[in-house]
Design a protein around this motif. Structure first.
Motif, PDB file in Angstrom:
ATOM      1  N   LEU A 197       0.830  -1.189   0.000  1.00  0.00           N
ATOM      2  CA  LEU A 197       0.000   0.000   0.000  1.00  0.00           C
ATOM      3  C   LEU A 197       0.870   1.247   0.000  1.00  0.00           C
ATOM      4  N   LEU A 198       0.306   2.339  -0.481  1.00  0.00           N
ATOM      5  CA  LEU A 198       1.039   3.593  -0.475  1.00  0.00           C
ATOM      6  C   LEU A 198       1.236   4.061   0.957  1.00  0.00           C
ATOM      7  N   LEU A 199       2.414   4.591   1.232  1.00  0.00           N
ATOM      8  CA  LEU A 199       2.719   5.085   2.568  1.00  0.00           C
ATOM      9  C   LEU A 199       2.240   6.523   2.663  1.00  0.00           C
ATOM     10  N   VAL A 200       0.985   6.685   3.057  1.00  0.00           N
ATOM     11  CA  VAL A 200       0.374   8.002   3.168  1.00  0.00           C
ATOM     12  C   VAL A 200      -0.408   8.075   4.472  1.00  0.00           C
ATOM     13  N   GLU A 201      -0.621   9.270   4.941  1.00  0.00           N
ATOM     14  CA  GLU A 201      -1.460   9.461   6.119  1.00  0.00           C
ATOM     15  C   GLU A 201      -2.907   9.153   5.748  1.00  0.00           C
ATOM     16  N   PRO A 202      -3.746   8.744   6.709  1.00  0.00           N
ATOM     17  CA  PRO A 202      -3.438   8.679   8.145  1.00  0.00           C
ATOM     18  C   PRO A 202      -2.901   7.337   8.617  1.00  0.00           C
ATOM     19  N   VAL A 203      -2.665   6.373   7.708  1.00  0.00           N
ATOM     20  CA  VAL A 203      -2.230   5.043   8.142  1.00  0.00           C
ATOM     21  C   VAL A 203      -0.819   5.085   8.714  1.00  0.00           C
ATOM     22  N   GLY A 204       0.133   5.675   7.984  1.00  0.00           N
ATOM     23  CA  GLY A 204       1.518   5.699   8.444  1.00  0.00           C
ATOM     24  C   GLY A 204       2.150   4.323   8.371  1.00  0.00           C
ATOM     25  N   VAL A 205       3.375   4.230   8.880  1.00  0.00           N
ATOM     26  CA  VAL A 205       4.086   2.949   8.868  1.00  0.00           C
ATOM     27  C   VAL A 205       3.419   1.975   9.840  1.00  0.00           C
ATOM     28  N   ILE A 206       3.128   0.781   9.358  1.00  0.00           N
ATOM     29  CA  ILE A 206       2.521  -0.254  10.207  1.00  0.00           C
ATOM     30  C   ILE A 206       3.660  -1.086  10.775  1.00  0.00           C
ATOM     31  N   ARG A 207       4.136  -0.726  11.931  1.00  0.00           N
ATOM     32  CA  ARG A 207       5.289  -1.400  12.520  1.00  0.00           C
ATOM     33  C   ARG A 207       4.890  -2.780  13.050  1.00  0.00           C
ATOM     34  N   PRO A 208       5.843  -3.666  13.247  1.00  0.00           N
ATOM     35  CA  PRO A 208       5.541  -4.998  13.776  1.00  0.00           C
ATOM     36  C   PRO A 208       4.907  -4.946  15.169  1.00  0.00           C
ATOM     37  N   GLY A 209       4.016  -5.900  15.434  1.00  0.00           N
ATOM     38  CA  GLY A 209       3.409  -6.042  16.751  1.00  0.00           C
ATOM     39  C   GLY A 209       2.035  -5.442  16.901  1.00  0.00           C
ATOM     40  N   LEU A 210       1.514  -4.813  15.866  1.00  0.00           N
ATOM     41  CA  LEU A 210       0.199  -4.180  15.955  1.00  0.00           C
ATOM     42  C   LEU A 210      -0.899  -5.143  15.501  1.00  0.00           C
ATOM     43  N   ILE A 211      -2.093  -4.969  16.064  1.00  0.00           N
ATOM     44  CA  ILE A 211      -3.272  -5.645  15.523  1.00  0.00           C
ATOM     45  C   ILE A 211      -3.732  -4.811  14.339  1.00  0.00           C
ATOM     46  N   ALA A 212      -3.610  -5.365  13.145  1.00  0.00           N
ATOM     47  CA  ALA A 212      -3.927  -4.620  11.934  1.00  0.00           C
ATOM     48  C   ALA A 212      -5.074  -5.288  11.199  1.00  0.00           C
ATOM     49  N   SER A 213      -5.876  -4.464  10.553  1.00  0.00           N
ATOM     50  CA  SER A 213      -6.976  -4.952   9.733  1.00  0.00           C
ATOM     51  C   SER A 213      -6.712  -4.538   8.296  1.00  0.00           C
ATOM     52  N   LEU A 214      -6.543  -5.515   7.425  1.00  0.00           N
ATOM     53  CA  LEU A 214      -6.332  -5.259   6.002  1.00  0.00           C
ATOM     54  C   LEU A 214      -7.575  -5.702   5.247  1.00  0.00           C
ATOM     55  N   ALA A 215      -8.285  -4.731   4.710  1.00  0.00           N
ATOM     56  CA  ALA A 215      -9.527  -5.029   3.984  1.00  0.00           C
ATOM     57  C   ALA A 215     -10.470  -5.872   4.838  1.00  0.00           C
ATOM     58  N   GLY A 216     -10.481  -5.616   6.146  1.00  0.00           N
ATOM     59  CA  GLY A 216     -11.387  -6.317   7.057  1.00  0.00           C
ATOM     60  C   GLY A 216     -10.859  -7.605   7.623  1.00  0.00           C
ATOM     61  N   VAL A 217      -9.666  -8.046   7.200  1.00  0.00           N
ATOM     62  CA  VAL A 217      -9.060  -9.270   7.725  1.00  0.00           C
ATOM     63  C   VAL A 217      -8.035  -8.877   8.780  1.00  0.00           C
TER      64      VAL A 217
END
Length: 249
Positions: A197-217
């Motif tokens: 994905l493009l590195l743009v706000e408001p997401v920012g860098v998704i560093r390791p260790g986070l609970i992330a949702s990609l397209a709802g997954v």
């Protein structure tokens, strides 16, 4: 055309050979795990954030032989958790590899949510490990012997060998539970997702260790890679790797 290639390592490389010499010793006093980790960084100008379980290690139980980063990895490895180096400052963070049980993540609030429209490429690969619902965890000469199991199960689906580590040594079993939670969260069917994905706000860098949702997954971010290209202007992209386990009956 001009081309420049740069290659580097994490800032915590300064805490390893050849930049910092190894030492050896034994802690003669009872100390909390967080205190032992902070001692490894004494007088080096680094700050440590200990964001995992903490317990007291009896006198003489912690012995080390290596660089400061070796010592930290020994401590973090007791519960099979992770160490994150801040990319801009002398800051290390110890964080849980599974911030919650893997079978509960779908019901958790994501630390970062990326909508489908923001994802340039998404791939998924199934993974499979031995399914478990229980594991025996203990220290070696100190600590409790604990059966860590998924609530509501008999805990009978166990690995071939129990888990033992010299630093899982608190009598209350706090350390054993943390280590067992990681083992159970690792087990069974799962999926590895890779998203660009493009590195743009408001997401920012998704560093390791986070609970992330990609397209709802939802999953736990395990890796991030940054790439910059110039084509009708600068584009900076990040490729994020996520891990999730599937809930089985």
């Amino acid at each position: 055309q001009d081309r420049t290639a740069l290659k580097g390592r994490s800032r915590s490389a300064w805490l390893h050979s050849p930049y910092t010499a190894p030492t050896s010793g034994v802690e003669a006093n009872a100390r909390e795990m967080a205190q032992l980790a902070e001692q490894a960084l004494d007088n080096l100008g680094w700050t440590l954030v200990w964001n995992v379980e903490n317990w007291v290690v009896p006198a003489g139980r912690h012995a080390w032989n290596g660089t400061p980063i070796d010592r930290l990895m020994q401590l973090v490895g007791a519960t099979d958790d992770c160490l994150y180096t801040d990319p801009e400052s002398e800051l290390l963070t110890v964080y849980s590899r599974w911030p919650m049980a893997s079978w509960l993540i779908d019901g958790a609030t994501a630390d970062v949510a990326v909508p489908e429209a923001a994802i340039l490429n998404l791939s998924m690969a199934p993974t499979y490990r031995q399914p478990l619902n229980g594991v025996y965890v203990s220290g070696t000469t100190h600590g409790a012997v604990a059966l860590v199991k998924i609530a509501g199960t008999d805990g009978a689906l166990q690995p071939a060998e129990p888990i033992a580590h010299e630093l899982l040594c608190d009598a209350e079993g706090v350390a054993a539970r943390a280590r067992g939670l990681n083992a159970l969260s690792d087990s069974g069917a799962g999926m590895e997702l890779t998203a660009e994905l493009l590195l743009v706000e408001p997401v920012g860098v998704i560093r390791p260790g986070l609970i992330a949702s990609l397209a709802g997954v939802k999953g736990i971010s395990r890796s991030v890679r940054i790439a910059a290209t110039w084509s009708n202007g600068l584009q900076v992209r990040q490729t994020v790797g996520l891990e999730r386990r599937e809930v089985e009956a």
